[in-house]
Design a protein around this motif. Structure first.
Motif, PDB file in Angstrom:
ATOM      1  N   LEU A 143       8.970  -4.421  -1.482  1.00 49.41           N
ATOM      2  CA  LEU A 143       8.530  -4.608  -2.862  1.00 49.41           C
ATOM      3  C   LEU A 143       7.012  -4.536  -3.003  1.00 49.41           C
ATOM      4  CD1 LEU A 143      10.988  -7.482  -3.885  1.00 49.41           C
ATOM      5  CD2 LEU A 143      10.998  -5.134  -4.767  1.00 49.41           C
ATOM      6  N   GLU A 144       6.300  -5.019  -1.990  1.00 49.02           N
ATOM      7  CA  GLU A 144       4.835  -4.936  -2.025  1.00 49.02           C
ATOM      8  C   GLU A 144       4.380  -3.477  -2.077  1.00 49.02           C
ATOM      9  OE1 GLU A 144       2.580  -7.203  -2.378  1.00 49.02           O
ATOM     10  OE2 GLU A 144       3.935  -8.931  -2.324  1.00 49.02           O
ATOM     11  N   LYS A 145       5.087  -2.627  -1.380  1.00 47.89           N
ATOM     12  CA  LYS A 145       4.768  -1.191  -1.423  1.00 47.89           C
ATOM     13  C   LYS A 145       5.105  -0.602  -2.782  1.00 47.89           C
ATOM     14  CE  LYS A 145       5.599  -0.593   3.547  1.00 47.89           C
ATOM     15  NZ  LYS A 145       6.485   0.015   4.589  1.00 47.89           N
ATOM     16  N   ASP A 146       6.233  -1.050  -3.355  1.00 46.92           N
ATOM     17  CA  ASP A 146       6.649  -0.546  -4.668  1.00 46.92           C
ATOM     18  C   ASP A 146       5.690  -0.970  -5.776  1.00 46.92           C
ATOM     19  OD1 ASP A 146       8.804   0.711  -3.554  1.00 46.92           O
ATOM     20  OD2 ASP A 146      10.270  -0.828  -4.122  1.00 46.92           O
ATOM     21  N   LEU A 147       4.989  -2.099  -5.572  1.00 49.66           N
ATOM     22  CA  LEU A 147       4.012  -2.560  -6.566  1.00 49.66           C
ATOM     23  C   LEU A 147       2.858  -1.578  -6.734  1.00 49.66           C
ATOM     24  CD1 LEU A 147       3.521  -6.416  -6.025  1.00 49.66           C
ATOM     25  CD2 LEU A 147       4.321  -5.273  -8.105  1.00 49.66           C
ATOM     26  N   LYS A 148       2.603  -0.792  -5.719  1.00 48.00           N
ATOM     27  CA  LYS A 148       1.467   0.150  -5.732  1.00 48.00           C
ATOM     28  C   LYS A 148       1.846   1.501  -6.344  1.00 48.00           C
ATOM     29  CE  LYS A 148      -0.287  -2.034  -1.525  1.00 48.00           C
ATOM     30  NZ  LYS A 148      -0.595  -1.857  -0.073  1.00 48.00           N
ATOM     31  N   LYS A 149       3.122   1.653  -6.696  1.00 49.09           N
ATOM     32  CA  LYS A 149       3.584   2.914  -7.263  1.00 49.09           C
ATOM     33  C   LYS A 149       3.825   2.734  -8.764  1.00 49.09           C
ATOM     34  CE  LYS A 149       6.074   3.888  -2.948  1.00 49.09           C
ATOM     35  NZ  LYS A 149       7.417   4.110  -2.349  1.00 49.09           N
ATOM     36  N   SER A 155       9.396  -2.910 -12.202  1.00 53.30           N
ATOM     37  CA  SER A 155      10.653  -3.455 -11.672  1.00 53.30           C
ATOM     38  C   SER A 155      10.402  -4.267 -10.402  1.00 53.30           C
ATOM     39  CB  SER A 155      11.646  -2.319 -11.387  1.00 53.30           C
ATOM     40  OG  SER A 155      11.138  -1.423 -10.414  1.00 53.30           O
ATOM     41  N   ALA A 156       9.440  -3.834  -9.581  1.00 56.04           N
ATOM     42  CA  ALA A 156       9.120  -4.560  -8.358  1.00 56.04           C
ATOM     43  C   ALA A 156       8.546  -5.936  -8.675  1.00 56.04           C
ATOM     44  CB  ALA A 156       8.141  -3.764  -7.513  1.00 56.04           C
ATOM     45  N   ALA A 157       7.675  -5.994  -9.678  1.00 57.60           N
ATOM     46  CA  ALA A 157       7.066  -7.280 -10.067  1.00 57.60           C
ATOM     47  C   ALA A 157       8.141  -8.255 -10.544  1.00 57.60           C
ATOM     48  CB  ALA A 157       6.031  -7.052 -11.158  1.00 57.60           C
ATOM     49  N   LYS A 158       9.099  -7.751 -11.312  1.00 57.02           N
ATOM     50  CA  LYS A 158      10.184  -8.602 -11.823  1.00 57.02           C
ATOM     51  C   LYS A 158      11.057  -9.113 -10.668  1.00 57.02           C
ATOM     52  CE  LYS A 158      12.307  -7.213 -15.552  1.00 57.02           C
ATOM     53  NZ  LYS A 158      13.228  -6.473 -16.464  1.00 57.02           N
ATOM     54  N   GLU A 159      11.339  -8.233  -9.734  1.00 58.41           N
ATOM     55  CA  GLU A 159      12.186  -8.634  -8.615  1.00 58.41           C
ATOM     56  C   GLU A 159      11.474  -9.619  -7.705  1.00 58.41           C
ATOM     57  OE1 GLU A 159      14.592  -6.728  -4.817  1.00 58.41           O
ATOM     58  OE2 GLU A 159      14.224  -5.459  -6.575  1.00 58.41           O
TER      59      GLU A 159
END
Length: 361
Positions: A143-149, A155-159
């Motif tokens: 999810l930390e990687k998804d936050l940068k995209k 959606s990553a922040a919510k999860e």
């Protein structure tokens, strides 16, 4: 619906599986498999009584699939067996049935050296808690990687917020099944299937000498458990194994000798069925009587869809009679005369025990 049978070594879980399913495997056959699975009928006295009335050519009970998984020991979450033979297969289970040893047997020593029901319950729960925590650590990395995209940031922040709440719960020793989940979190539960989120049925495997004391043993365990997603039932492996080999008349005599009002095994199956939030409705007739499985809260149209997809797509009306009303008046004609036979639309919420006939195009 699928239930995974779990437990520590020598708890009696495979004996329970074999008694439930009437599948008896020798030791060499068992050792060649990392899981055993079979379909189990859900006992239902209502269906039995309907069979006496209609005498159909075929009778079909509701069913649950039981899966006997490899035993888990303390510290196993770090082993290849746990990751390969256990974790991958338990993820697909809708609920878990934890068999806990409550009997003494010198010929089969307990892995911890003594019989302690609550210790064994906590041991397996801890393995699952730590396993979920380890999974969460890996999920946070993703999810930390998804936050940068840009595409996945929101959606990553919510999860992440949900996963932080899960992590706090697990670190405090609270299984996820005890948390109230938001709609989003329920979606995550469905996708990731964490072990401690699964409904849990605890089966305490007792000796025949403990029949009289079984209720107290169960109540002692229940008093230590929180949440509504856990049920506790006694199980007597040796008694149940003998019962499974008797006809109905002999079975009743045998149960009377032990003071058992009904089979603990049957009660356990029904308990698992209820734990999953399931209920039955019936279709009846000379050709077939059948109990159909639906989730509680299902509509008439959704229930029709369990019979056949065409029934869902071309649903018109459902003819509905409550089981209790049918047994009181004795026939559909009498139910009609007394206002207990109804035509319901697709939004009608099905009740447990409804006898239904679906009208469709």
């Amino acid at each position: 619906m699928q239930i995974g049978i779990v437990g520590l070594p020598f708890s009696g879980k495979t004996t329970l599986f074999q008694t439930l399913t009437q599948i008896h495997l020798d030791q060499s056959a068992l050792q060649k498999r990392d899981t055993n699975q079979a379909i189990v009928k859900v006992p239902d006295s209502r269906l039995d009584k309907l069979n006496e009335i209609f005498n159909p050519k075929k009778v079909i009970n509701a069913t649950i699939e039981m899966v006997d998984l490899v035993s888990v020991s303390k510290g196993d979450r770090n082993s290849n067996q746990f990751a390969g033979q256990f974790l991958g297969k338990v993820k697909t289970n809708d609920a878990l049935l934890h068999v806990v040893r409550g009997f003494e047997d010198e010929s089969v020593p307990h892995s911890e050296g003594s019989i302690d029901i609550w210790r064994d319950i906590e041991t397996l729960e801890e393995e699952f808690l730590f396993s979920d925590l380890e999974w969460l650590e890996g999920r946070f990395d993703k999810l930390e990687k998804d936050l940068k995209k840009p595409k996945t940031k929101e959606s990553a922040a919510k999860e992440i917020e949900a996963m932080k709440r899960w992590k706090d719960s697990l670190e405090n020793g609270t299984p996820l099944r005890e948390l109230e989940m938001s709609e989003d979190e329920m979606g995550y539960i469905k996708n990731y299937a964490p072990l401690t989120a699964k409904p849990l049925l605890i089966a305490i495997n007792l000796s025949e000498e403990s029949v009289a004391n079984a209720a107290k043993i169960v109540e002692d365990v229940k008093s230590k458990i929180k949440g509504e997603q856990v049920r506790v039932e006694p199980f007597f492996a040796k008694i149940e194994l003998e019962l499974s080999q008797l006809d109905d008349e002999e079975k009743q005599v045998f149960m009377d000798e032990y003071g058992l009002k009904d089979s603990p095994l049957d009660r356990m199956i029904r308990g698992a069925y209820e734990l999953l939030g399931l209920q039955s409705f019936f279709t009846v007739g000379e050709d077939e009587n059948r109990a159909w499985t639906v989730k509680k809260g299902s509509t008439a149209q959704e229930a029709a869809g369990t019979i056949h997809t065409d029934f869902y797509n071309k649903f018109i009306r459902a003819e509905v009679t409550a089981y209790g009303d049918f047994m009181e008046f004795g026939s559909f004609v009498k139910c009609k005369e007394n206002g207990k036979f109804r035509l319901e639309g697709k939004e009608y919420v099905v009740h447990d025990g409804d006898i239904m006939n679906i009208r469709h195009g």
